[in-house]
Motif scaffolding. Sequence first.
Motif, PDB file in Angstrom:
ATOM      1  N   VAL A   1       3.742  28.053  37.272  1.00  0.00           N
ATOM      2  CA  VAL A   1       3.342  29.579  37.573  1.00  0.00           C
ATOM      3  C   VAL A   1       1.893  30.282  36.189  1.00  0.00           C
ATOM      4  O   VAL A   1       1.639  29.751  35.242  1.00  0.00           O
ATOM      5  N   VAL A   2       0.584  30.272  37.355  1.00  0.00           N
ATOM      6  CA  VAL A   2      -0.333  31.006  36.475  1.00  0.00           C
ATOM      7  C   VAL A   2      -0.255  32.464  36.530  1.00  0.00           C
ATOM      8  O   VAL A   2      -0.289  33.132  37.141  1.00  0.00           O
ATOM      9  N   SER A   3       0.259  33.011  35.236  1.00  0.00           N
ATOM     10  CA  SER A   3       1.155  33.743  35.563  1.00  0.00           C
ATOM     11  C   SER A   3       0.115  34.824  33.721  1.00  0.00           C
ATOM     12  O   SER A   3      -0.175  34.917  33.146  1.00  0.00           O
ATOM     13  N   GLY A   4      -0.078  36.365  34.927  1.00  0.00           N
ATOM     14  CA  GLY A   4      -0.532  37.387  34.012  1.00  0.00           C
ATOM     15  C   GLY A   4       0.396  38.364  34.164  1.00  0.00           C
ATOM     16  O   GLY A   4       0.010  38.827  32.380  1.00  0.00           O
ATOM     17  N   GLY A   5       1.635  37.842  34.477  1.00  0.00           N
ATOM     18  CA  GLY A   5       2.617  38.784  33.216  1.00  0.00           C
ATOM     19  C   GLY A   5       3.286  38.199  32.214  1.00  0.00           C
ATOM     20  O   GLY A   5       3.943  38.913  31.036  1.00  0.00           O
ATOM     21  N   ALA A   6       2.708  37.025  32.293  1.00  0.00           N
ATOM     22  CA  ALA A   6       3.005  35.937  30.372  1.00  0.00           C
ATOM     23  C   ALA A   6       3.007  37.534  29.409  1.00  0.00           C
ATOM     24  O   ALA A   6       2.714  36.049  28.343  1.00  0.00           O
ATOM     25  N   HIS A   7       1.359  37.721  29.805  1.00  0.00           N
ATOM     26  CA  HIS A   7       1.188  38.052  28.639  1.00  0.00           C
ATOM     27  C   HIS A   7       1.972  39.861  27.762  1.00  0.00           C
ATOM     28  O   HIS A   7       1.654  38.957  26.382  1.00  0.00           O
ATOM     29  N   VAL A   8       3.198  39.895  28.281  1.00  0.00           N
ATOM     30  CA  VAL A   8       3.677  40.677  27.824  1.00  0.00           C
ATOM     31  C   VAL A   8       5.233  39.635  27.911  1.00  0.00           C
ATOM     32  O   VAL A   8       6.477  40.323  26.632  1.00  0.00           O
ATOM     33  N   VAL A   9       6.229  38.825  28.960  1.00  0.00           N
ATOM     34  CA  VAL A   9       7.428  38.611  29.076  1.00  0.00           C
ATOM     35  C   VAL A   9       7.076  37.161  29.111  1.00  0.00           C
ATOM     36  O   VAL A   9       8.231  36.485  30.111  1.00  0.00           O
ATOM     37  N   GLY A  10       6.427  36.310  28.964  1.00  0.00           N
ATOM     38  CA  GLY A  10       6.143  34.686  28.959  1.00  0.00           C
ATOM     39  C   GLY A  10       7.201  34.149  28.171  1.00  0.00           C
ATOM     40  O   GLY A  10       7.714  33.368  29.002  1.00  0.00           O
ATOM     41  N   ASP A  11       8.040  34.502  27.610  1.00  0.00           N
ATOM     42  CA  ASP A  11       9.393  34.072  27.030  1.00  0.00           C
ATOM     43  C   ASP A  11      10.658  33.967  27.644  1.00  0.00           C
ATOM     44  O   ASP A  11      11.445  32.922  27.874  1.00  0.00           O
ATOM     45  N   ILE A  12      10.199  35.536  28.559  1.00  0.00           N
ATOM     46  CA  ILE A  12      11.827  35.693  30.041  1.00  0.00           C
ATOM     47  C   ILE A  12      10.972  34.388  30.840  1.00  0.00           C
ATOM     48  O   ILE A  12      12.208  33.935  31.753  1.00  0.00           O
ATOM     49  N   ILE A  13      10.181  34.573  31.493  1.00  0.00           N
ATOM     50  CA  ILE A  13       9.508  33.699  32.336  1.00  0.00           C
ATOM     51  C   ILE A  13      10.102  31.962  31.885  1.00  0.00           C
ATOM     52  O   ILE A  13      10.616  31.018  32.740  1.00  0.00           O
ATOM     53  N   ARG A  14       9.667  31.776  30.928  1.00  0.00           N
ATOM     54  CA  ARG A  14      10.041  30.494  30.428  1.00  0.00           C
ATOM     55  C   ARG A  14      11.221  30.199  30.469  1.00  0.00           C
ATOM     56  O   ARG A  14      11.539  29.237  31.121  1.00  0.00           O
ATOM     57  N   ASP A  15      12.274  31.456  30.379  1.00  0.00           N
ATOM     58  CA  ASP A  15      13.653  31.137  30.619  1.00  0.00           C
ATOM     59  C   ASP A  15      14.336  30.776  31.902  1.00  0.00           C
ATOM     60  O   ASP A  15      14.670  30.483  31.656  1.00  0.00           O
ATOM     61  N   MET A  16      13.448  32.143  33.048  1.00  0.00           N
ATOM     62  CA  MET A  16      13.569  32.079  34.232  1.00  0.00           C
ATOM     63  C   MET A  16      13.321  30.407  35.069  1.00  0.00           C
ATOM     64  O   MET A  16      14.215  30.045  35.232  1.00  0.00           O
ATOM     65  N   ILE A  17      11.769  30.223  34.322  1.00  0.00           N
ATOM     66  CA  ILE A  17      11.703  28.933  35.153  1.00  0.00           C
ATOM     67  C   ILE A  17      12.266  27.603  34.171  1.00  0.00           C
ATOM     68  O   ILE A  17      13.105  26.419  35.047  1.00  0.00           O
TER      69      ILE A  17
ATOM     70  N   THR B   1      17.071  23.431  35.066  1.00  0.00           N
ATOM     71  CA  THR B   1      17.824  22.728  34.829  1.00  0.00           C
ATOM     72  C   THR B   1      19.373  23.176  35.650  1.00  0.00           C
ATOM     73  O   THR B   1      20.507  22.624  35.244  1.00  0.00           O
ATOM     74  N   GLY B   2      19.435  23.397  36.322  1.00  0.00           N
ATOM     75  CA  GLY B   2      20.372  23.530  37.634  1.00  0.00           C
ATOM     76  C   GLY B   2      21.190  24.883  37.298  1.00  0.00           C
ATOM     77  O   GLY B   2      22.273  25.503  37.901  1.00  0.00           O
ATOM     78  N   LYS B   3      20.724  26.008  36.269  1.00  0.00           N
ATOM     79  CA  LYS B   3      21.731  27.196  35.917  1.00  0.00           C
ATOM     80  C   LYS B   3      20.553  28.613  37.256  1.00  0.00           C
ATOM     81  O   LYS B   3      19.920  29.127  37.042  1.00  0.00           O
ATOM     82  N   THR B   4      20.971  28.236  38.391  1.00  0.00           N
ATOM     83  CA  THR B   4      20.036  28.691  39.126  1.00  0.00           C
ATOM     84  C   THR B   4      20.421  30.534  39.309  1.00  0.00           C
ATOM     85  O   THR B   4      19.890  31.495  39.532  1.00  0.00           O
ATOM     86  N   GLU B   5      21.771  30.468  38.919  1.00  0.00           N
ATOM     87  CA  GLU B   5      22.527  31.744  38.795  1.00  0.00           C
ATOM     88  C   GLU B   5      21.817  32.938  37.926  1.00  0.00           C
ATOM     89  O   GLU B   5      21.199  34.391  38.238  1.00  0.00           O
ATOM     90  N   ARG B   6      21.051  31.953  36.496  1.00  0.00           N
ATOM     91  CA  ARG B   6      20.720  32.461  35.419  1.00  0.00           C
ATOM     92  C   ARG B   6      18.814  33.250  35.949  1.00  0.00           C
ATOM     93  O   ARG B   6      18.799  33.853  35.388  1.00  0.00           O
ATOM     94  N   SER B   7      19.068  32.115  36.833  1.00  0.00           N
ATOM     95  CA  SER B   7      17.298  32.511  36.710  1.00  0.00           C
ATOM     96  C   SER B   7      17.386  33.325  37.231  1.00  0.00           C
ATOM     97  O   SER B   7      16.267  34.399  37.518  1.00  0.00           O
ATOM     98  N   ILE B   8      17.959  33.376  39.082  1.00  0.00           N
ATOM     99  CA  ILE B   8      18.088  34.621  39.522  1.00  0.00           C
ATOM    100  C   ILE B   8      17.765  36.113  38.980  1.00  0.00           C
ATOM    101  O   ILE B   8      17.391  36.725  38.718  1.00  0.00           O
ATOM    102  N   LYS B   9      18.951  35.940  38.369  1.00  0.00           N
ATOM    103  CA  LYS B   9      18.974  36.785  37.332  1.00  0.00           C
ATOM    104  C   LYS B   9      17.640  37.657  36.863  1.00  0.00           C
ATOM    105  O   LYS B   9      17.275  38.649  36.669  1.00  0.00           O
TER     106      LYS B   9
END
Length: 309
Positions: A209-225, A230-238
Motif C-alpha cells: 500500500v501507498v498509505s497516507g494513514g501510515a503517518h499515524v498508524v503505520g505499525d497497525i497497517i504493518r501488522d494487518m498486512i 501469514t494466514g492470520k486472516t481473522e486478525r487482519s480483518i479485525k
Amino acid sequence: MDIVKKFGRILLPMITPFNEDFSVNYEIARKVASYLVEKNYCDTLIVAGTTGEFHSISFEERVKLFEEIKDEVGDKVPLIAGTGAVTTKETIELTKEAEKLGYDAAMIVVPYYCHPTQEGIYQHFKEIAKKTSLPLIIYNIPLFVNMSIAPETVGRLSEIDNIVAVKDEAGLNPLQTSEFIKKSKGRLSVYSGDDVMVLQVLSQGGVGVVSGGAHVVGDIIRDMIDSFLTGKTERSIKLFQLLYDVFKSFFGISDTRVNPTPGVKMALEIESGLPVSRTRLPLLTYSEEDRNFIKEILEKARKAYSELE
C-alpha cells in the motif's frame, strides 16, 4: 527487480509542512521524515506525492524538498520522488533532478487536466522512461485525475524495463488490480493507493500500500498486512475494521469524500506534536472541532489495538 525487497510493503507519501506565511517549512519537513523513519511506520518514503500537496508547490520547491529529505534521511530507507506534472517535459525535468540527487525511484501520476487519450498516456510514460534510468511507478488516481489508465495501456507499458509498478486508487474499480496484473503478465507490481482497499488489493496479488494513514498508524497497517500474508486472516480483518474508522476520520466530521490530506496532517500533528496541520489553499486546514474528532478516533483505535489478542 524484486519490488518488495527493494521498497517493502508500506510506501508512505510524506506530508509537506508549511510556515504561517504558507512557505514550505523545510526544517519541519526534515523532522517529519526522521520521525516517520524512527517510528518504523514505513518501508519507503515518497516525497511530494498527493499527500505532500505536490499540486500546490512549485518546481523549485519540489526540488528543494527532494534535496532536504535526501540529506536528512540518507540511505536509512528508500526514497521515491513524486515527479508527476501536467506536461511530459516538466515531468522529465523533475525526474532528472530526483535522479541526480540519488533517489531510488520516481512515482508519476497519470497526466491530469489535459485529459489525454490512452495513446497519449502511453507516449507520456514511454518518453519519460527513455530519459531516466530510475525505476518508475505509474500512479493511477481517477478520483482526482478524472480518468483511469486502461489495463491494456498498463500491459503495453509493462514491456518497458524501468516501469516496475502501479499505484492504483482501487476504490473506484476494486477489481482493476487483477486486470493490471493479467495485462502486464505479472511484470508489474501493484500497490493499493487507497488505505481502505489494501486487503482487497493483496487478495488479488498486489504487494502492499501507498498509505497516507501510515503517518499515524503505520505499525497497525504493518501488522494487518503481515497477518494477512501469514494466514492470520481473522486478525487482519479485525485490524482492518479498527483502522477503517481512523481512515474515515481523515475526511473530518463532514465525512465527505474529498482530499484527506488536511485530516492526515492534523492526525500527525496530534500524534507527533510537530506543527504540520497547515495546508495551502484551496485545501483548508481543519477546525478545532475536526481536530477533537480525529483525536478521539485515534485514541479509541490505539486502545482497541492494545487490547487485541
